[in-house]
Each structure stands twice: as structure tokens, then as C-alpha cells.
Design a protein around this motif. Structure first.
Motif, PDB file in Angstrom:
ATOM      1  N   ARG A  59       0.768  -1.309  -0.062  1.00 16.58           N
ATOM      2  CA  ARG A  59       0.093  -0.034  -0.049  1.00 16.58           C
ATOM      3  C   ARG A  59       0.665   1.169   0.194  1.00 16.58           C
ATOM      4  N   LEU A  60       1.930   1.356   0.882  1.00 20.17           N
ATOM      5  CA  LEU A  60       2.963   2.570   0.924  1.00 20.17           C
ATOM      6  C   LEU A  60       3.538   2.599  -0.477  1.00 20.17           C
ATOM      7  N   SER A  61       4.009   1.722  -0.972  1.00 18.24           N
ATOM      8  CA  SER A  61       4.839   1.862  -2.265  1.00 18.24           C
ATOM      9  C   SER A  61       4.092   1.665  -3.678  1.00 18.24           C
ATOM     10  N   THR A  62       2.844   1.609  -3.555  1.00 19.85           N
ATOM     11  CA  THR A  62       2.160   1.564  -4.734  1.00 19.85           C
ATOM     12  C   THR A  62       2.312   3.009  -5.398  1.00 19.85           C
ATOM     13  N   PRO A  63       2.420   3.337  -6.692  1.00 14.55           N
ATOM     14  CA  PRO A  63       2.609   4.570  -7.299  1.00 14.55           C
ATOM     15  C   PRO A  63       1.213   5.159  -7.261  1.00 14.55           C
ATOM     16  N   ALA A  64       1.255   6.526  -6.941  1.00 12.69           N
ATOM     17  CA  ALA A  64      -0.110   7.163  -6.651  1.00 12.69           C
ATOM     18  C   ALA A  64      -0.735   7.369  -8.087  1.00 12.69           C
ATOM     19  N   PRO A  65      -2.101   6.938  -8.038  1.00 12.91           N
ATOM     20  CA  PRO A  65      -2.763   7.059  -9.184  1.00 12.91           C
ATOM     21  C   PRO A  65      -3.210   8.685  -9.840  1.00 12.91           C
ATOM     22  N   ARG A  84      -9.311   0.723   4.653  1.00  8.22           N
ATOM     23  CA  ARG A  84      -8.141   0.786   3.829  1.00  8.22           C
ATOM     24  C   ARG A  84      -8.321   0.055   2.618  1.00  8.22           C
ATOM     25  N   PRO A  85      -7.451   0.759   1.773  1.00  8.45           N
ATOM     26  CA  PRO A  85      -7.667   0.314   0.296  1.00  8.45           C
ATOM     27  C   PRO A  85      -6.752  -1.289   0.546  1.00  8.45           C
ATOM     28  N   HIS A  95      14.364   5.363  -4.962  1.00  8.77           N
ATOM     29  CA  HIS A  95      15.026   5.448  -3.862  1.00  8.77           C
ATOM     30  C   HIS A  95      14.216   4.859  -2.518  1.00  8.77           C
ATOM     31  N   LEU A  96      13.246   5.427  -2.464  1.00  9.21           N
ATOM     32  CA  LEU A  96      11.997   4.978  -1.433  1.00  9.21           C
ATOM     33  C   LEU A  96      11.533   3.592  -1.725  1.00  9.21           C
ATOM     34  N   ALA A  97      11.319   3.326  -2.919  1.00 11.75           N
ATOM     35  CA  ALA A  97      10.641   1.927  -3.473  1.00 11.75           C
ATOM     36  C   ALA A  97      11.730   0.697  -3.373  1.00 11.75           C
ATOM     37  N   ALA A 150      12.216   2.702   5.478  1.00  9.21           N
ATOM     38  CA  ALA A 150      10.975   2.209   5.148  1.00  9.21           C
ATOM     39  C   ALA A 150      10.572   1.260   6.204  1.00  9.21           C
TER      40      ALA A 150
END
Lengths: 359, 359
Positions: free
Chosen positions: B101-107, B126-127, B156-158, B328
Motif C-alpha cells: 500500500r505504501l509503495s504503490t505509485p499514486a494514481p 483501507r484500500p 530510492h524509496l521504493a 522504510a
């Protein structure tokens, strides 16, 4: 009073406030003890500049077009330049305060509701205590001493928190020092003197459009309608569900992820300001709509927490930091993103509750 | 029906369920395809063991003392041993789901409330989407392959999120494998056979106290009173203020900080179970108090999220991890502590709302 007269009174008041702040700022800057006064004067200067700029925008059909379009970007440049130093200082304050809250040892658990929070603002119900890690009050060029004033409690996590505090203090103090220099440079520039001259003229005579003296209300109503439209585009239903986890979602996806979901809230914040200042022109300082104060506060918090979260994430990309430091910055980032979510909730509550009860 | 008869019916039902689950578990264990069935059977075995143990506790004055005091710790041992494998699997599932959930790219941001959440459970809104990083369905001894099935999105974050997922998968799969072996060993032990023999006797005859047949209600009422007392000790006023930031406070202070504030909630969870099972003895499966289901769910979530947060913090103490991984894990820890806070809010809402409307 005609529309032109009312507009002139407001603009002249703000221009006078601008010039008074400028004089105070100059006096404070030559005084060695004047750091606090200098900051306060810069704040009221920005305050007046923002109001003049917003009024020129909302009521532009009543004013001399060419003059308006020359002055507005100059005012935006000035308040932007002055705002930066304050923003870095506030950001550091917020981040050190949060790290302090996160790394204070837990007290003996109190029985039922002893540390009860006051009813009301959810975002405001945090335990206070930002004093233990004070930021330096007067930044100096090149002052990058790490971790001064930071106590280092024992334990792996606390060490990470202390190191994170030192890192943020170093980075944000440097940014603040640069912003301070930039502001000083701006005050000495011919560009600034030109703005000050124009505002001085404004204080004595407002260049109204010669052919028009229409009502102020339709123009203020247009500003309000734009605000309403932007609010309608917010995901308020979701924001009204506590703990919807929206603000942190995609938080590890890419460095720019939060900006996309924050943009509509920042837009509402800008439009809410325009609306607020337009209401001041019409009705004076006392707000007619009780939502405005609370909603503005919530959106200010939204922006500050979002910027603080971004600063924590940026600090975590510093090369060669310890994993414990990075971990603390991750916790801090998430904490600030939850403050963003809390601010949205507060905005939703303020906006919808009062909409029902307002006349 | 006398109290002794009612108690016997319930205990015999649970003992029968225990023996049936045990038979299913044995059959599934000899079948190569039976991993899912084996887990399901272990779950219903725990389910029955918990109910028998709780009933022996709540209604102990009606039962043979010596027999009761011998069986109870054995049942606790058994359900504890069986629960561990399931808990590690669920914890890994939860943590990988959160990282996903935290690392899915924003739509592309949807307009106003398009992704509206259903009204009701805040913690449940929550999604979904825990499928992208599936955990291995059948753990094998020594299976510590890192990061299998983990897609590594760019950035980097992903990268940090993917590495954190791999690390957690390695650590929790190992723990789960060990718990699985321990459970298998337990099933083969003479200690287990002694428990099974005792439960087999219970299925045909409940050893009631020869001299007593008092009412069940005062004993069930005592269990309820203990629950009420523990709930009264909870900081419910604070929990009812969304975004009170309580669950994460002290989160960077020391490794044991959250445990102290979680303890009263875990205590209520245990007492709520005793109350629930006592109600089952009196009234059967259908709960008379509509709060029980929601409140139990919230406290289960509380425990799972708290344990997941602890696992993320523990993983961050792994030597030689990259700062991006630690960052992370910090975000993940804070995310799970906020789920803890959300669960408290849900509990508070469920408990207080229904208390008003229940007859």
C-alpha cells in the motif's frame, strides 16, 4: 461609501501598515538586540503585502489595470522571499518538537483518562513540549554545529532520534541562514525600493479605474464561488473518516507522491485566503463566516506538516547516515503525514459542521 | 436444564469439536495437498481449546477443582503453541500488505470522493490489495529465500520498501517455519496425547463438582464485571479523539515503550473473550450484546498491528541494513502504530455507541 472609496480605505490601511513594518524592520536591523523585533516586523510586512496583493487580484476590475499587473508579481516576490526564513525556522521547530514527543520515555501509565485531552480540535490535542530541543534563536552564516542542545537518551531508538534531530538541525539551519541572507539582500535591492515606492504612493492615493465604480460584492462573491468549487473537488467524505490512512498511502512509492494528493488542499488554502481578505475589504476584521478561522488554521497546519514530512524524507536521502537515523526519519515522516491527515479531518469537521449552523 | 447440565452440554460440544479437528488435522497432515486443510483444522482446534479453557476458568466453582486446575494450563500451552505459526503468517501478510500500500505509485487524483469509502468501520476502510507480495503458502524448514515474489519498483524509496519486504519475509518466514516445527513436535508429544485423552473423557462426561449446582448467571456476571472494570481503566476519552497521536508517542524512546500503553488494551481483549465465551454457555452462539463482535474485532486488530509494529522495529535493528531499508521500516512501524490507534478509536466507537442503544 462607494465601492471605490471602500477599496481605497482598505488598501491605504494595508499600505500604511506595510510602510510602518518596513520602518520597524529597518530600526530593528540596526539594533544588535533587535532579532525578535526584526522577525515580527518582517511578519507584518508579509501580512500587509499578502493582503494588498490579494485585493489587487480580487478587485482588479475596479483598479488601474497596468498598475495592478505591475505591482502584484513584485508583492508576491517580496512576501515569498520573506516567508522562506520563517518557514525553515517553523519547520525545524515542528520536526524537533515531534522527535522530542516521539523519544520522550513513556511515563507510568495513568489510570482511565487522567491525561484527558480537551474536547475540540483534534489536531491541536497533542501533548505540548517542544522546548527540550530548542533551535538556535539567531541563525548565523555558516552555523552548522550539529546536535547542539540535543540530549541523547539511552537506547538504539533514542540514539537514532538524537542523530536525526542533529541532522535536521544542521540542514534546516543552513537553509534558514541562506534564506535570511536572501531576505537581507532583497531589502537592500533596487527591486525592493521600487516596490516600497509604489506602496508609498498607494498609501496616499489608490489608482482606481477611471471609468468604473461597480459594486464590490459581485467580485467578492466570485472569489467565494471559486473557493466553493475548489472545496467541492476535495475528497471530504474520505477526509471525514478518521484513520483513513490516505495521507501516507504511496508514501514509499516515489519522492513526489505526496505532492499530488496535497495539491488540491493547497489550492483551497490559497483561495480561502483570497476569500478571507475579500471579506475584510467588505466587512472589516471580524469574520462573518465562523468557519474561516478554523479552516484556515487547519490548512496552515496541513502545509506545515506536509513540508516537514518532505524535509524528513529529504534528510533520509543524505549519504552515509546510520540506519538508526534513517529509521527515526521514517517514523518522523509518517508521523508528519498523519498530521497532514489529521489537518484534513479538522478542516472537514470545521467546514461541514459550521455550514449547517451558519445563518 | 440445571446449571450443571447446561455447562456439560457446552463443554461436551467443544470437546467434540476439538476431537473432530484433531482427526481432520491428522488426515490433512498425511495428505501432500492438505496444507490448507491442516491450517484450518489447527485453527478450529485452537478455537475449541480456548473455549474449553475459558469455560473451566469462568465456571470453575461448578467443576471438579483438581481436574480443572490440571487441564487449564495444558490447554493454554496447546493453543499458544498452535497460535504461533498462524500469528507469524498473519504478521507477514499484514506487513507486506502495508508495504505494498505504501509503495504503490499514486494514481491520477480522482475528483471529489470518487474513491469513497463505505461508512462504518474506520479501521476497515483501507484500500485492499495484499496480493502483490504473496507470502509462500507452505513454509519449508530452512526456506529463507529473500524477496521472492517482490517486485522492485523504481526509485530510492521504493527500493527501500522492497528491501524491507525481503528482510521481513526472510525473518518472519524463518520464525514461522520454526513455529511450524514446534507445532508438529507438540502434536507428536506425550504431553499432547495426555491433553487429547483428557478432552476425550470430557466429551463423554464432564467432571462436575459433586456438591454444587449453583446458577451460571452470577459467575457469568462476575466475568462481565471484570471486563467492565478493565474497560473503565482504558483511556477511552482520548481514544475517542481521532488523531490523538497517542499510539506513536514515545515510539522512539525505548524498545519496550509501546508495550506499556498496549497492556490495558490486551487485558480487555482477554477479558472480552472470557465474557464472550461465558455468554455462549448461557445463550448459545448468537451474541446478545451487539458490541461484542465489533469490539473483539477491533482488539484483535489492535494486537496484530501492535505485533507487526514491533516486528518492523525489530527488523530495523538487523545489523548492516541499508539506510533506505531502515527508513522504510520506520515508516512501516509508524503506519502500524497508527493502525493500533485506529483500532482503539474503533473500539471506543463500538463500545460507547452501542452501550447507549442496547436494551
Amino acid at each position: 461609501m462607494t465601492a471605490g472609496e471602500a477599496l481605497s480605505v482598505y488598501l491605504q490601511d494595508q499600505a500604511t501598515a506595510f510602510l510602518r513594518s518596513l520602518r520597524l524592520h529597518r530600526e530593528a536591523s540596526t539594533d544588535a538586540q533587535g532579532a525578535e523585533e526584526s522577525l515580527a516586523a518582517a511578519r507584518s510586512l508579509r501580512h500587509a503585502a499578502r493582503r494588498i496583493g490579494a485585493t489587487l487580484h480580487t478587485f482588479r476590475p475596479l483598479l488601474d489595470q497596468e498598475w495592478t499587473e505591475e505591482l502584484r508579481p513584485e508583492l508576491a516576490w517580496l512576501s515569498g522571499t520573506l516567508a522562506r526564513e520563517h518557514a525553515y525556522a517553523a519547520r525545524l521547530d515542528r520536526l524537533l518538537g515531534a522527535l522530542h514527543r516521539l523519544s520522550t520515555p513513556a511515563p507510568v501509565p495513568a489510570p482511565a483518562d487522567a491525561p484527558a485531552v480537551a474536547a475540540g480540535s483534534a489536531a491541536g490535542s497533542r501533548p505540548a513540549g517542544r522546548e527540550r530541543w530548542p533551535r538556535p534563536t539567531a541563525p548565523r552564516a555558516g552555523d552548522t554545529r550539529a546536535g547542539q542542545g540535543v540530549k541523547k537518551p539511552a537506547g538504539h531508538l533514542a540514539v537514532g532520534a538524537a542523530k536525526a534531530a542533529a541532522l535536521l538541525e544542521r540542514q534546516l539551519t543552513l537553509a534558514r541562514t541562506r534564506a535570511h541572507s536572501a531576505a537581507l539582500q532583497a531589502f537592500g535591492s533596487s527591486r525592493f525600493h521600487a516596490v516600497a515606492d509604489t506602496v508609498a504612493v498607494l498609501a496616499s492615493e489608490v489608482p482606481l479605474h477611471p471609468a468604473r465604480d461597480t459594486d464590490l460584492k459581485p467580485l467578492a462573491a466570485a472569489a467565494e464561488a471559486q473557493l466553493a468549487e475548489a472545496v467541492a473537488a476535495l475528497p471530504l467524505l474520505r477526509a471525514g473518516h478518521p484513520y483513513n490512512a490516505e495521507a501516507l498511502v504511496h508514501g514509499l512509492a516515489a519522492d513526489t507522491a505526496p505532492e499530488a494528493q496535497d495539491a488540491p488542499w493547497l489550492k483551497v488554502r490559497s483561495l480561502l485566503r483570497l476569500h478571507r481578505y475579500a471579506q475584510e475589504v467588505l466587512h472589516g476584521d471580524a469574520p462573518r463566516d465562523p468557519r474561516i478561522g478554523q479552516a484556515s488554521q487547519a490548512l496552515d497546519l496541513h502545509r506545515e506538516a506536509a513540508d516537514a514530512a518532505t524535509a524528513a524524507a529529504a534528510a533520509a536521502r543524505t549519504p552515509r547516515i546510520a540506519p538508526a537515523t534513517a529509521y527515526a526519519l521514517g517514523v518522523l515522516h509518517a508521523d508528519q503525514r498523519h498530521e497532514v491527515e489529521a489537518a484534513r479531518f479538522t478542516f472537514q469537521q470545521a467546514w461541514l459542521r459550521e455550514a449547517v449552523t451558519a445563518p
